[in-house]
Design an enzyme around this catalytic site. Structure first.
Site, short mmCIF file in Angstrom:
data_model
loop_
_atom_site.label_atom_id
_atom_site.label_comp_id
_atom_site.label_asym_id
_atom_site.label_seq_id
_atom_site.Cartn_x
_atom_site.Cartn_y
_atom_site.Cartn_z
CB CYS A 90 -14.46 -57.62 67.90
SG CYS A 90 -12.72 -57.21 67.90
C1 BEZ Z 1 -11.34 -58.71 64.21
O1 BEZ Z 1 -11.99 -58.55 65.24
O2 BEZ Z 1 -11.72 -59.44 63.34
C2 BEZ Z 1 -10.03 -58.01 64.04
C3 BEZ Z 1 -9.81 -56.78 64.65
C4 BEZ Z 1 -8.60 -56.13 64.43
C5 BEZ Z 1 -7.62 -56.71 63.65
C6 BEZ Z 1 -7.86 -57.96 63.07
C7 BEZ Z 1 -9.05 -58.61 63.26
#
Ligand code: BEZ
Length: 210
Positions: free
Chosen positions: A45
């Site tokens: 994200c």
């Molecule tokens: C991420 O943004 O890296 C992420 C968020 C939730 C679950 C897995 C990865």
């Protein structure tokens, strides 16, 4: 309730990092992109938000407003945004909805319980100036989105809203387009007086109209 193409994008009032937003009023006459994130302070994200911030001028050029969402609070988003600016090189320059009570996530069916019953998936909604949903995409949490693809689809949506054409596989702005299947040859003569190429009666191509 799932949100489908052609539906009116559900309206809502939400707290964001840029103050309270009434969604439809905030969109005004613009196009909109609403996209969700599973959670704050997560790696994928972080890269996505940094990238959208970097290419925001491309959305502006197309008269598109962008707004992000995750199920954390505005206060947490604000803390996270300072990390995003620091690590991704561009400060977040669009509002992020704090959806701790999941009102907007539920309205747009962004929580898919069989994937994760707590966090939103990576949803993207493109909304037209008529407030209708023009595109929905859903990615899993482990895969960062391709926002250049979102821009490419917006180019196609804006072109096909203006002209009776469709865009072929992997089309990008400036490449040849297809005459819409519902357009007869007689109508096409009026619409596209410079002519077109008939590959099959149902597959007619021409230079992108301006
Ligand atoms: C991420 O943004 O890296 C992420 C968020 C939730 C679950 C897995 C990865």
């Amino acid at each position: 309730m799932s949100v489908r193409l052609g539906d009116i994008a559900p309206d809502f009032t939400a707290q964001t990092t840029q103050g309270e937003i009434k969604f439809h009023d905030w969109l005004g006459d613009s196009w909109g992109v609403l996209f969700s994130h599973p959670k704050d302070f997560t790696p994928v994200c972080t890269t996505e938000l940094g990238y959208v911030a970097k290419i925001k001028p491309e959305f502006d050029k197309r008269n598109v407003k962008v707004i992000g969402l995750s199920v954390d609070s505005v206060e947490l988003h604000e803390k996270w945004e300072s990390d995003i600016g620091e690590t991704q090189g561009t400060p977040v320059n669009f509002p992020m909805i704090g959806d701790s009570d999941r009102t907007v996530s539920n309205l747009y069916d962004m929580i898919h319980p069989n994937a994760n019953d707590t966090f939103t998936v990576r949803s993207v909604f493109v909304i037209g100036p008529d407030k209708k949903v023009k595109l929905t995409i859903t990615y899993p949490a482990s895969t960062g989105r391709n926002f250049d693809e979102v821009l490419r689809v917006i180019d196609s949506l804006q072109l096909t809203a203006k002209f009776k054409v469709a865009t072929p596989a992997n089309w990008t702005d400036g490449k040849d387009v297809i005459i819409g299947a519902a357009v007869t040859d007689d109508e096409a003569k009026t619409l596209f007086p410079s002519g077109w190429k008939t590959i099959k009666p149902y597959l007619r191509t021409l230079a992108q109209p301006k």
